[in-house]
Design a protein around this motif. Structure first.
Motif, PDB file in Angstrom:
ATOM      1  N   TYR A 152       9.294 -27.973  10.270  1.00 12.50           N
ATOM      2  CA  TYR A 152       8.395 -28.752   9.408  1.00 12.50           C
ATOM      3  C   TYR A 152       9.156 -29.813   8.617  1.00 12.50           C
ATOM      4  CZ  TYR A 152       4.732 -25.403  10.491  1.00 12.50           C
ATOM      5  OH  TYR A 152       3.808 -24.632  11.146  1.00 12.50           O
ATOM      6  N   GLN A 153      10.349 -29.459   8.172  1.00  8.10           N
ATOM      7  CA  GLN A 153      11.131 -30.416   7.388  1.00  8.10           C
ATOM      8  C   GLN A 153      11.479 -31.642   8.226  1.00  8.10           C
ATOM      9  OE1 GLN A 153      12.063 -30.191   3.994  1.00  8.10           O
ATOM     10  NE2 GLN A 153      12.527 -32.334   4.413  1.00  8.10           N
ATOM     11  N   SER A 154      11.855 -31.415   9.473  1.00  7.83           N
ATOM     12  CA  SER A 154      12.215 -32.536  10.355  1.00  7.83           C
ATOM     13  C   SER A 154      11.011 -33.412  10.661  1.00  7.83           C
ATOM     14  CB  SER A 154      12.818 -32.013  11.659  1.00  7.83           C
ATOM     15  OG  SER A 154      14.000 -31.271  11.410  1.00  7.83           O
ATOM     16  N   GLY A 155       9.836 -32.800  10.712  1.00 16.22           N
ATOM     17  CA  GLY A 155       8.633 -33.559  11.029  1.00 16.22           C
ATOM     18  C   GLY A 155       8.050 -34.331   9.864  1.00 16.22           C
ATOM     19  N   TYR A 156       8.524 -34.043   8.663  1.00 14.80           N
ATOM     20  CA  TYR A 156       7.945 -34.633   7.457  1.00 14.80           C
ATOM     21  C   TYR A 156       8.019 -36.161   7.468  1.00 14.80           C
ATOM     22  CZ  TYR A 156       7.229 -35.625   2.477  1.00 14.80           C
ATOM     23  OH  TYR A 156       6.775 -36.122   1.278  1.00 14.80           O
ATOM     24  N   SER A 157       9.186 -36.706   7.762  1.00 17.68           N
ATOM     25  CA  SER A 157       9.348 -38.160   7.714  1.00 17.68           C
ATOM     26  C   SER A 157       8.520 -38.849   8.787  1.00 17.68           C
ATOM     27  CB  SER A 157      10.830 -38.536   7.864  1.00 17.68           C
ATOM     28  OG  SER A 157      11.336 -38.093   9.110  1.00 17.68           O
ATOM     29  N   TYR A 158       8.392 -38.218   9.958  1.00 13.97           N
ATOM     30  CA  TYR A 158       7.590 -38.815  11.030  1.00 13.97           C
ATOM     31  C   TYR A 158       6.111 -38.858  10.654  1.00 13.97           C
ATOM     32  CZ  TYR A 158      11.761 -38.442  13.926  1.00 13.97           C
ATOM     33  OH  TYR A 158      13.036 -38.581  14.434  1.00 13.97           O
ATOM     34  N   LEU A 159       5.657 -37.829   9.969  1.00 10.83           N
ATOM     35  CA  LEU A 159       4.264 -37.825   9.526  1.00 10.83           C
ATOM     36  C   LEU A 159       4.011 -38.940   8.527  1.00 10.83           C
ATOM     37  CD1 LEU A 159       2.738 -34.270   8.927  1.00 10.83           C
ATOM     38  CD2 LEU A 159       1.711 -36.238  10.049  1.00 10.83           C
TER      39      LEU A 159
ATOM     40  N   LEU B  87      -0.610 -34.284   7.465  1.00 12.92           N
ATOM     41  CA  LEU B  87       0.367 -34.450   6.397  1.00 12.92           C
ATOM     42  C   LEU B  87       0.129 -33.426   5.287  1.00 12.92           C
ATOM     43  CD1 LEU B  87       2.647 -36.005   4.973  1.00 12.92           C
ATOM     44  CD2 LEU B  87       0.893 -37.551   4.049  1.00 12.92           C
ATOM     45  N   ALA B  88      -1.133 -33.212   4.937  1.00  7.86           N
ATOM     46  CA  ALA B  88      -1.461 -32.246   3.884  1.00  7.86           C
ATOM     47  C   ALA B  88      -1.037 -30.837   4.281  1.00  7.86           C
ATOM     48  CB  ALA B  88      -2.959 -32.292   3.586  1.00  7.86           C
ATOM     49  N   ILE B  89      -1.281 -30.464   5.540  1.00  3.07           N
ATOM     50  CA  ILE B  89      -0.870 -29.142   6.020  1.00  3.07           C
ATOM     51  C   ILE B  89       0.649 -29.010   5.974  1.00  3.07           C
ATOM     52  CG2 ILE B  89      -0.783 -27.620   8.031  1.00  3.07           C
ATOM     53  CD1 ILE B  89      -3.513 -28.791   8.853  1.00  3.07           C
ATOM     54  N   ASN B  90       1.339 -30.035   6.469  1.00  5.84           N
ATOM     55  CA  ASN B  90       2.799 -30.031   6.475  1.00  5.84           C
ATOM     56  C   ASN B  90       3.349 -29.898   5.059  1.00  5.84           C
ATOM     57  OD1 ASN B  90       5.579 -31.611   6.509  1.00  5.84           O
ATOM     58  ND2 ASN B  90       5.182 -30.998   8.619  1.00  5.84           N
ATOM     59  N   ASP B  91       2.752 -30.634   4.127  1.00  9.70           N
ATOM     60  CA  ASP B  91       3.179 -30.563   2.725  1.00  9.70           C
ATOM     61  C   ASP B  91       3.026 -29.150   2.174  1.00  9.70           C
ATOM     62  OD1 ASP B  91       3.846 -33.220   2.586  1.00  9.70           O
ATOM     63  OD2 ASP B  91       2.037 -33.856   1.535  1.00  9.70           O
ATOM     64  N   ALA B  92       1.891 -28.522   2.483  1.00 12.39           N
ATOM     65  CA  ALA B  92       1.631 -27.176   1.952  1.00 12.39           C
ATOM     66  C   ALA B  92       2.637 -26.166   2.482  1.00 12.39           C
ATOM     67  CB  ALA B  92       0.206 -26.741   2.296  1.00 12.39           C
ATOM     68  N   VAL B  93       2.949 -26.250   3.777  1.00 11.57           N
ATOM     69  CA  VAL B  93       3.919 -25.329   4.375  1.00 11.57           C
ATOM     70  C   VAL B  93       5.295 -25.522   3.740  1.00 11.57           C
ATOM     71  CG1 VAL B  93       5.142 -24.717   6.490  1.00 11.57           C
ATOM     72  CG2 VAL B  93       2.676 -25.138   6.558  1.00 11.57           C
ATOM     73  N   LEU B  94       5.709 -26.773   3.594  1.00 14.46           N
ATOM     74  CA  LEU B  94       7.011 -27.052   2.982  1.00 14.46           C
ATOM     75  C   LEU B  94       7.032 -26.632   1.517  1.00 14.46           C
ATOM     76  CD1 LEU B  94       7.893 -30.553   4.516  1.00 14.46           C
ATOM     77  CD2 LEU B  94       8.920 -28.344   5.062  1.00 14.46           C
ATOM     78  N   ALA B  95       5.923 -26.871   0.803  1.00 18.15           N
ATOM     79  CA  ALA B  95       5.849 -26.484  -0.603  1.00 18.15           C
ATOM     80  C   ALA B  95       6.018 -24.979  -0.751  1.00 18.15           C
ATOM     81  CB  ALA B  95       4.522 -26.928  -1.210  1.00 18.15           C
ATOM     82  N   GLY B  96       5.347 -24.224   0.128  1.00 20.20           N
ATOM     83  CA  GLY B  96       5.475 -22.772   0.075  1.00 20.20           C
ATOM     84  C   GLY B  96       6.908 -22.317   0.280  1.00 20.20           C
ATOM     85  N   ALA B  97       7.594 -22.945   1.232  1.00 21.19           N
ATOM     86  CA  ALA B  97       8.995 -22.593   1.496  1.00 21.19           C
ATOM     87  C   ALA B  97       9.880 -22.948   0.304  1.00 21.19           C
ATOM     88  CB  ALA B  97       9.480 -23.321   2.750  1.00 21.19           C
TER      89      ALA B  97
ATOM     90  N   LEU C  32       5.525 -36.818  17.874  1.00 22.79           N
ATOM     91  CA  LEU C  32       6.840 -36.208  17.697  1.00 22.79           C
ATOM     92  C   LEU C  32       6.789 -35.173  16.580  1.00 22.79           C
ATOM     93  CD1 LEU C  32       9.821 -35.992  18.330  1.00 22.79           C
ATOM     94  CD2 LEU C  32      10.237 -37.989  16.882  1.00 22.79           C
ATOM     95  N   ARG C  33       6.086 -35.490  15.517  1.00 22.21           N
ATOM     96  CA  ARG C  33       5.931 -34.533  14.414  1.00 22.21           C
ATOM     97  C   ARG C  33       5.242 -33.264  14.902  1.00 22.21           C
ATOM     98  NH1 ARG C  33       2.256 -31.338  12.659  1.00 22.21           N
ATOM     99  NH2 ARG C  33       0.888 -32.893  13.583  1.00 22.21           N
TER     100      ARG C  33
END
Length: 207
Positions: A14-21, A38-48, A4-5
């Protein structure tokens, strides 16, 4: 949760997928693929978040991304996929803080060592060399890329730009050619692209 993520990330959510990851990692903490995503998702969200001036949450996610990537590449040092992800992580973070380009370059250098015939890895290595100010290594690396994949149009285009950069010197506003041989190579490479990849290419050439 992981699947789902993936769907949410592909939709740019990406924000919606964070909790599923996090659910996927918590359910199966020994699965490095989940951790890598998870690391990739974190980096994208951190950049935003950094772009939104939310340094508190941005720093938290940045640190988590780096920590998770550190653990994965330490525990699985010969899996090229994880090194490619590490490149993406640090390149994403570098959009907010250019110091991370150095870590991206280190990671892709490792990926190139693990995948010496992967033209895309070498192409991206060449681009990173240029972004870190080493146009000579960028040229050498892209030339090698073309030997691995002779029909790599983007690599020829990057090479032409690097030849031109070398021809006029470090100042991007300088229009005076300082190295005529490099200028000839730049023009010849542009002509090669138009001749071999189609006359309707949107590239502009300067004779």
């Amino acid at each position: 949760s992981y699947a789902l993520r993936q769907n949410l990330d592909h939709a740019g959510q990406y924000q919606s997928g964070y909790s599923y990851l996090h659910d996927a990692v918590a359910t199966r903490p020994s699965e490095p693929v989940f951790q890598d995503e998870l690391a990739i998702n974190d980096a994208v969200l951190a950049g935003a978040l950094f772009q939104q001036k939310d340094t508190t949450n941005g720093t938290r996610l940045r640190d988590e991304a780096i920590s998770v990537s550190d653990a994965i590449t330490t525990n699985h040092p010969n899996v090229v996929t994880f090194w490619k992800s590490r490149v993406r992580i640090f390149y994403t973070l570098a959009q907010s803080d250019p110091q991370y380009l150095t870590q991206a370059l280190t990671a892709i250098d490792k990926a190139a060592a693990l995948a010496p015939t992967d033209a895309k890895v070498w192409y991206n290595l060449g681009l990173l060399y240029d972004q870190t100010g080493n146009v000579d290594n960028a040229i050498t690396t892209i030339e090698r890329t073309i030997t691995l994949k002779p029909d790599y149009r983007d690599a020829y285009y990057a090479l032409a730009l690097f030849y031109r950069q070398k021809a006029v010197g470090l100042n991007p506003d300088n229009k005076v050619v300082q190295d005529p041989e490099m200028e000839k190579k730049a023009v010849a490479t542009m002509h090669l692209i138009l001749a071999n990849f189609g006359p309707n290419d949107d590239l502009k050439i300067r004779d």
